[in-house]
Every structure is written in structure tokens, then in C-alpha cells.
Design a protein around this motif. Structure first.
Motif, PDB file in Angstrom:
ATOM      1  N   ASN A  62      48.916  86.248  92.803  1.00  0.00           N
ATOM      2  CA  ASN A  62      47.545  85.950  92.392  1.00  0.00           C
ATOM      3  C   ASN A  62      47.388  84.433  92.477  1.00  0.00           C
ATOM      4  O   ASN A  62      47.843  83.699  91.596  1.00  0.00           O
ATOM      5  CB  ASN A  62      47.317  86.455  90.971  1.00  0.00           C
ATOM      6  N   LEU A  63      46.768  83.961  93.550  1.00  0.00           N
ATOM      7  CA  LEU A  63      46.685  82.524  93.799  1.00  0.00           C
ATOM      8  C   LEU A  63      45.901  81.770  92.730  1.00  0.00           C
ATOM      9  O   LEU A  63      46.248  80.638  92.394  1.00  0.00           O
ATOM     10  CB  LEU A  63      46.111  82.253  95.186  1.00  0.00           C
ATOM     11  N   SER A  64      44.861  82.390  92.165  1.00  0.00           N
ATOM     12  CA  SER A  64      44.106  81.687  91.126  1.00  0.00           C
ATOM     13  C   SER A  64      44.975  81.477  89.884  1.00  0.00           C
ATOM     14  O   SER A  64      44.907  80.429  89.237  1.00  0.00           O
ATOM     15  CB  SER A  64      42.815  82.420  90.770  1.00  0.00           C
ATOM     16  N   ARG A  65      45.826  82.439  89.568  1.00  0.00           N
ATOM     17  CA  ARG A  65      46.754  82.284  88.442  1.00  0.00           C
ATOM     18  C   ARG A  65      47.766  81.185  88.739  1.00  0.00           C
ATOM     19  O   ARG A  65      48.092  80.374  87.876  1.00  0.00           O
ATOM     20  CB  ARG A  65      47.458  83.621  88.151  1.00  0.00           C
ATOM     21  N   GLU A  66      48.257  81.153  89.979  1.00  0.00           N
ATOM     22  CA  GLU A  66      49.209  80.107  90.342  1.00  0.00           C
ATOM     23  C   GLU A  66      48.574  78.722  90.225  1.00  0.00           C
ATOM     24  O   GLU A  66      49.223  77.779  89.792  1.00  0.00           O
ATOM     25  CB  GLU A  66      49.768  80.346  91.744  1.00  0.00           C
ATOM     26  N   MET A  67      47.303  78.602  90.570  1.00  0.00           N
ATOM     27  CA  MET A  67      46.606  77.314  90.437  1.00  0.00           C
ATOM     28  C   MET A  67      46.507  76.905  88.968  1.00  0.00           C
ATOM     29  O   MET A  67      46.635  75.727  88.639  1.00  0.00           O
ATOM     30  CB  MET A  67      45.218  77.382  91.090  1.00  0.00           C
ATOM     31  N   GLU A  68      46.284  77.885  88.082  1.00  0.00           N
ATOM     32  CA  GLU A  68      46.258  77.592  86.642  1.00  0.00           C
ATOM     33  C   GLU A  68      47.615  77.051  86.181  1.00  0.00           C
ATOM     34  O   GLU A  68      47.675  76.103  85.390  1.00  0.00           O
ATOM     35  CB  GLU A  68      45.942  78.854  85.842  1.00  0.00           C
TER      36      GLU A  68
END
Length: 93
Positions: free
Chosen positions: A59-65
Motif C-alpha cells: 500500500n504505497l500511501s501507507r508507505e508514504m505515511e
């Protein structure tokens, strides 16, 4: 080899401080490694649940967080650390 040689200290007192601090660092490193291993295991549970539900493993958005969190807490080196953690936890993509 003496404690002065091993630590690079110039006095016995400094060698004692360094030796004690290194023992604490070694213990902290052991705890950090254990926490990373635990994080890898928990991440695998998340990935398995996501895949089982038809989602993607990453989940790329989670990784960005996560990257932002580490960067805010530790600066630029925190970003590199987070990238390493994410790589360890993702497994092979």
C-alpha cells in the motif's frame, strides 16, 4: 590487549565509561533487531490479509505515511532508515 587499546581511550576512567556504554549499545541493538523482526512478522500478517481480500501486497500511501513519520522524527537519515525497514518488511516485490 587492554581496555585502553580496545576503546581508544587515553585514560582508564574513559575506557570504563566507553566499555559500559558499548555494553548498553549492544543490548539496545539486540532489542532493535528483535523489534525489527517483530515488525517484519506483523507486516506479513497485514500483507496476507490485504492479499486475501483481493488487494495488493503493498500500500504505497501507507508507505508514504511511514516515510514521513520517520523523516519528521529523524530527518533525512530517518527516511533512509524507513526505506530499509520497508524493504525488509515487504519481502520481494
Amino acid at each position: 590487549m587492554t581496555a585502553l587499546d580496545i576503546t581508544g581511550a587515553k585514560t582508564a576512567e574513559a575506557a570504563d565509561v566507553i566499555t559500559g556504554a558499548r555494553e548498553r549499545i549492544d543490548a539496545l541493538d539486540d532489542r532493535i533487531i528483535g523489534l525489527i523482526q517483530e515488525r517484519v512478522a506483523v507486516s506479513a500478517v497485514v500483507q496476507d490479509a490485504r492479499i486475501a481480500s483481493g488487494g495488493r501486497r503493498v500500500n504505497l500511501s501507507r508507505e508514504m505515511e511511514i516515510l514521513a513519520h520517520y523523516s519528521e522524527a529523524l530527518g533525512k537519515p530517518g527516511t533512509a532508515l524507513a526505506m530499509t525497514l520497508l524493504e525488509l518488511c515487504r519481502g520481494r516485490i
